[in-house]
Design an enzyme around this catalytic site. Structure first.
Site, PDB file in Angstrom:
ATOM      1  N   LYS A   1       0.859  -1.189   0.000  1.00 58.00           N
ATOM      2  CA  LYS A   1       0.000   0.000   0.000  1.00 58.00           C
ATOM      3  C   LYS A   1       0.886   1.226   0.000  1.00 58.00           C
ATOM      4  O   LYS A   1       2.023   1.182   0.483  1.00 58.00           O
ATOM      5  CB  LYS A   1      -0.897   0.020   1.249  1.00 58.00           C
ATOM      6  CG  LYS A   1      -2.180   0.803   1.054  1.00 58.00           C
ATOM      7  CD  LYS A   1      -3.208  -0.028   0.285  1.00 58.00           C
ATOM      8  CE  LYS A   1      -4.501   0.703   0.107  1.00 58.00           C
ATOM      9  NZ  LYS A   1      -5.541  -0.204  -0.400  1.00 58.00           N
TER      10      LYS A   1
HETATM   11  P1  NAD Z   1     -12.625   7.556  -3.076  1.00 57.88           P
HETATM   12  O1  NAD Z   1     -11.629   8.579  -2.754  1.00 57.88           O
HETATM   13  O2  NAD Z   1     -13.049   7.367  -4.500  1.00 57.88           O
HETATM   14  O3  NAD Z   1     -13.945   7.784  -2.213  1.00 57.88           O
HETATM   15  C1  NAD Z   1     -13.923   7.910  -0.830  1.00 57.88           C
HETATM   16  C2  NAD Z   1     -15.275   8.437  -0.384  1.00 57.88           C
HETATM   17  O4  NAD Z   1     -15.311   8.482   1.041  1.00 57.88           O
HETATM   18  C3  NAD Z   1     -15.566   9.863  -0.873  1.00 57.88           C
HETATM   19  O5  NAD Z   1     -16.935   9.974  -1.182  1.00 57.88           O
HETATM   20  C4  NAD Z   1     -15.218  10.701   0.350  1.00 57.88           C
HETATM   21  O6  NAD Z   1     -15.887  11.954   0.380  1.00 57.88           O
HETATM   22  C5  NAD Z   1     -15.714   9.775   1.447  1.00 57.88           C
HETATM   23  N1  NAD Z   1     -15.153  10.111   2.749  1.00 57.88           N
HETATM   24  C6  NAD Z   1     -13.884  10.482   3.051  1.00 57.88           C
HETATM   25  N2  NAD Z   1     -13.781  10.724   4.362  1.00 57.88           N
HETATM   26  C7  NAD Z   1     -14.986  10.480   4.896  1.00 57.88           C
HETATM   27  C8  NAD Z   1     -15.509  10.539   6.197  1.00 57.88           C
HETATM   28  N3  NAD Z   1     -14.757  10.891   7.229  1.00 57.88           N
HETATM   29  N4  NAD Z   1     -16.820  10.214   6.369  1.00 57.88           N
HETATM   30  C9  NAD Z   1     -17.586   9.846   5.328  1.00 57.88           C
HETATM   31  N5  NAD Z   1     -17.148   9.757   4.079  1.00 57.88           N
HETATM   32  C10 NAD Z   1     -15.861  10.084   3.861  1.00 57.88           C
HETATM   33  O7  NAD Z   1     -12.057   6.173  -2.486  1.00 57.88           O
HETATM   34  P2  NAD Z   1     -12.493   4.692  -2.880  1.00 57.88           P
HETATM   35  O8  NAD Z   1     -11.528   4.185  -3.886  1.00 57.88           O
HETATM   36  O9  NAD Z   1     -13.950   4.636  -3.167  1.00 57.88           O
HETATM   37  O10 NAD Z   1     -12.174   3.897  -1.522  1.00 57.88           O
HETATM   38  C11 NAD Z   1     -13.125   3.773  -0.472  1.00 57.88           C
HETATM   39  C12 NAD Z   1     -12.744   2.600   0.417  1.00 57.88           C
HETATM   40  O11 NAD Z   1     -12.712   1.402  -0.341  1.00 57.88           O
HETATM   41  C13 NAD Z   1     -11.371   2.687   1.089  1.00 57.88           C
HETATM   42  O12 NAD Z   1     -11.417   2.047   2.337  1.00 57.88           O
HETATM   43  C14 NAD Z   1     -10.491   1.885   0.141  1.00 57.88           C
HETATM   44  O13 NAD Z   1      -9.308   1.429   0.769  1.00 57.88           O
HETATM   45  C15 NAD Z   1     -11.453   0.772  -0.201  1.00 57.88           C
HETATM   46  N6  NAD Z   1     -11.127   0.037  -1.431  1.00 57.88           N
HETATM   47  C16 NAD Z   1     -11.008   0.691  -2.614  1.00 57.88           C
HETATM   48  C17 NAD Z   1     -10.760  -0.039  -3.775  1.00 57.88           C
HETATM   49  C18 NAD Z   1     -10.711   0.607  -5.133  1.00 57.88           C
HETATM   50  O14 NAD Z   1     -10.667  -0.125  -6.115  1.00 57.88           O
HETATM   51  N7  NAD Z   1     -10.743   1.917  -5.254  1.00 57.88           N
HETATM   52  C19 NAD Z   1     -10.587  -1.428  -3.694  1.00 57.88           C
HETATM   53  C20 NAD Z   1     -10.726  -2.065  -2.460  1.00 57.88           C
HETATM   54  C21 NAD Z   1     -10.996  -1.308  -1.335  1.00 57.88           C
END
Ligand code: NAD
Length: 424
Positions: free
Chosen positions: A113
């Site tokens: 990561k």
């Molecule tokens: P992103 O940046 O696209 O979206 C994150 C979202 O969370 C945004 O809407 C943001 O405004 C919101 N957010 C941030 N802080 C917040 C808070 N304190 N309270 C409420 N909402 C909040 O990120 P993403 O890629 O969608 O990732 C989201 C989660 O999924 C993370 O835990 C990430 O590790 C996990 N994840 C992502 C992927 C991927 O393919 N992108 C894969 C596996 C896991």
């Protein structure tokens, strides 16, 4: 047996949480003492200073990290996060979870990561490009298609992956698309990658609802986080007929018991960047959202939002961990004790992202590209197999579903390390 001499480098709530999960899983399967610490702790990390020229002529130095947890089963793989709350300990915990996830679903990868302490919303597009390129420049030598492959995570996206791929390729002297995944399709990205994590979450939610004798088209869903994962999960679940009653981002949430028009919400966010003031429902706080009465609760933002304080007040039937590490150890115990909530653990629930990233890497290495239907069919086949193996382990050993998933992932990594032996 001597114990590891471990520094406090990664010490943080979230790293301790990942370590407690590991210890519990290792105890549950009586993992041999001599392999435990080798399997548990990250293999290596790199911390970098990233000086960036600002649009106003000044220079700001940002701090970034990359943690490679395990390289025994293949190159390491994991996202890159741009967020003001990033710490080395958080990145290490996320890298550890990536190892168990890749192992659980049978990918030939270890976990990694990366993270930069920055609020990307405070940078202009050109400052963001400088930061992304500088990060990759500092990582050259530490990453590569056969060493460590990055992908998007919170605060990063396809455009950032394109800049990073371009920076690496300029250094290599030839195009090297397989160094990052989650790229735009025009640069070797995979069909289906953008929606893969959310679509995988929705697919597993439907499968688990079926097991619980609940119909997805009669279900209500609350989703915290409306970024890549949360919005794609919302779209996929609403296309299956579920009613999305709440969504949120860092500015707060929207609640509408009659159902939110997800496409309209997405269009609104594309235009105004945040959900705030979207008129498709009533405003609701992020904490309130988690406690809504709903069939499915999907945390899809950050770690440690379900705690011992709110766990007793959850009113969902199924908790689908789209985010990594959303549930603290204490909350986990409380939820298990309640017995009225089924939980799909993060390492299974959000594995669709890394599975299709793996497909993207394979397509890049072969320069042979697949269609969207083929990608999604292959994704769902892997998810089915992983789900079946978790359910079998859960039944056989009378474990919680998280323990079943973690023990499968951890045991495979430990076995690979044992079989390779210890060099020198
Ligand atoms: P992103 O940046 O696209 O979206 C994150 C979202 O969370 C945004 O809407 C943001 O405004 C919101 N957010 C941030 N802080 C917040 C808070 N304190 N309270 C409420 N909402 C909040 O990120 P993403 O890629 O969608 O990732 C989201 C989660 O999924 C993370 O835990 C990430 O590790 C996990 N994840 C992502 C992927 C991927 O393919 N992108 C894969 C596996 C896991």
């Amino acid at each position: 047996m001597s114990k590891a001499v471990v520094s406090t480098l990664y010490d943080s709530d979230v790293f301790r949480m990942a370590c407690r999960q590991f210890d519990q899983a290792a105890d549950a399967i009586n993992l041999a003492e001599d392999i435990r610490d080798r399997t548990k702790y990250p293999r290596r990390c790199l911390a970098v200073s990233l000086p960036i020229k600002r649009d106003n002529g000044g220079v700001t130095v940002f701090e970034g990290y990359r943690v490679q947890h395990n390289l025994s089963t293949g190159p390491s793989k994991g996202g890159l996060r741009f967020h003001e709350g990033v710490t080395l300990g958080e990145v290490a915990a996320l890298a550890m979870w990536m190892s168990w996830k890749c192992s659980l679903v049978g990918l030939p990868y270890g976990g990694a990561k990366g993270g930069v302490i920055v609020n990307p919303r405070e940078l202009s597009q050109s400052e963001l490009e400088h930061l992304s390129r500088r990060y990759m420049q500092e990582m050259i030598g530490f990453v590569g298609p056969q060493i460590d492959i990055m992908a998007p995570d919170v605060g990063t996206n396809e455009q950032i992956m394109a800049w990073m791929m371009d920076t690496y390729s300029n250094h290599a002297g030839h195009i090297s698309p397989a160094v990052v995944t989650g790229k735009p399709i025009s640069l070797g990205g995979s069909e289906g990658r953008r929606e893969a994590t959310g679509a995988g979450v929705a697919y597993l939610v439907r499968k688990y609802l079926e097991d619980m004798k609940l119909a997805v088209d009669k279900s209500t869903v609350a989703i915290q986080g409306f970024g890549n994962v949360g919005s794609e999960a919302a779209l996929a679940l609403s296309s299956m007929g579920a009613r999305i009653i709440a969504v949120s981002d860092y500015t707060g949430g929207i609640y509408n018991p009659a159902g939110i028009d997800v496409k309209k919400a997405l269009n609104y966010v594309r235009y105004s960047r945040v959900l705030k003031d979207f008129d498709g429902g009533e405003p609701i706080g992020n904490a309130q959202l988690l406690e809504l009465e709903c069939t499915v609760l999907v945390p899809a933002a950050l770690e440690r939002v379900i705690t011992q304080d709110n766990a007793p007040r959850l009113r969902c039937r199924l908790l689908a961990e789209a985010a990594n590490g959303p549930t603290t150890n204490e909350a986990d115990r409380l939820i298990e004790g309640r017995g009225d909530i089924e939980l799909i653990p993060d390492v299974l629930c959000n594995s669709g992202g890394v599975i299709v990233s793996y497909f993207e890497w394979l397509q890049n290495l072969q320069s042979f590209y697949w269609g969207r239907d083929e990608v999604l069919a292959k994704l769902y086949a892997i998810l089915d197999k992983a789900k079946d193996s978790v359910e079998y382990q859960k039944r056989k050993l009378k474990f919680s579903r998280r323990l079943a998933a973690l023990t499968l992932g951890i045991a495979r990594v430990a076995e690979a390390k044992q079989k390779r032996g210890l060099f020198p």
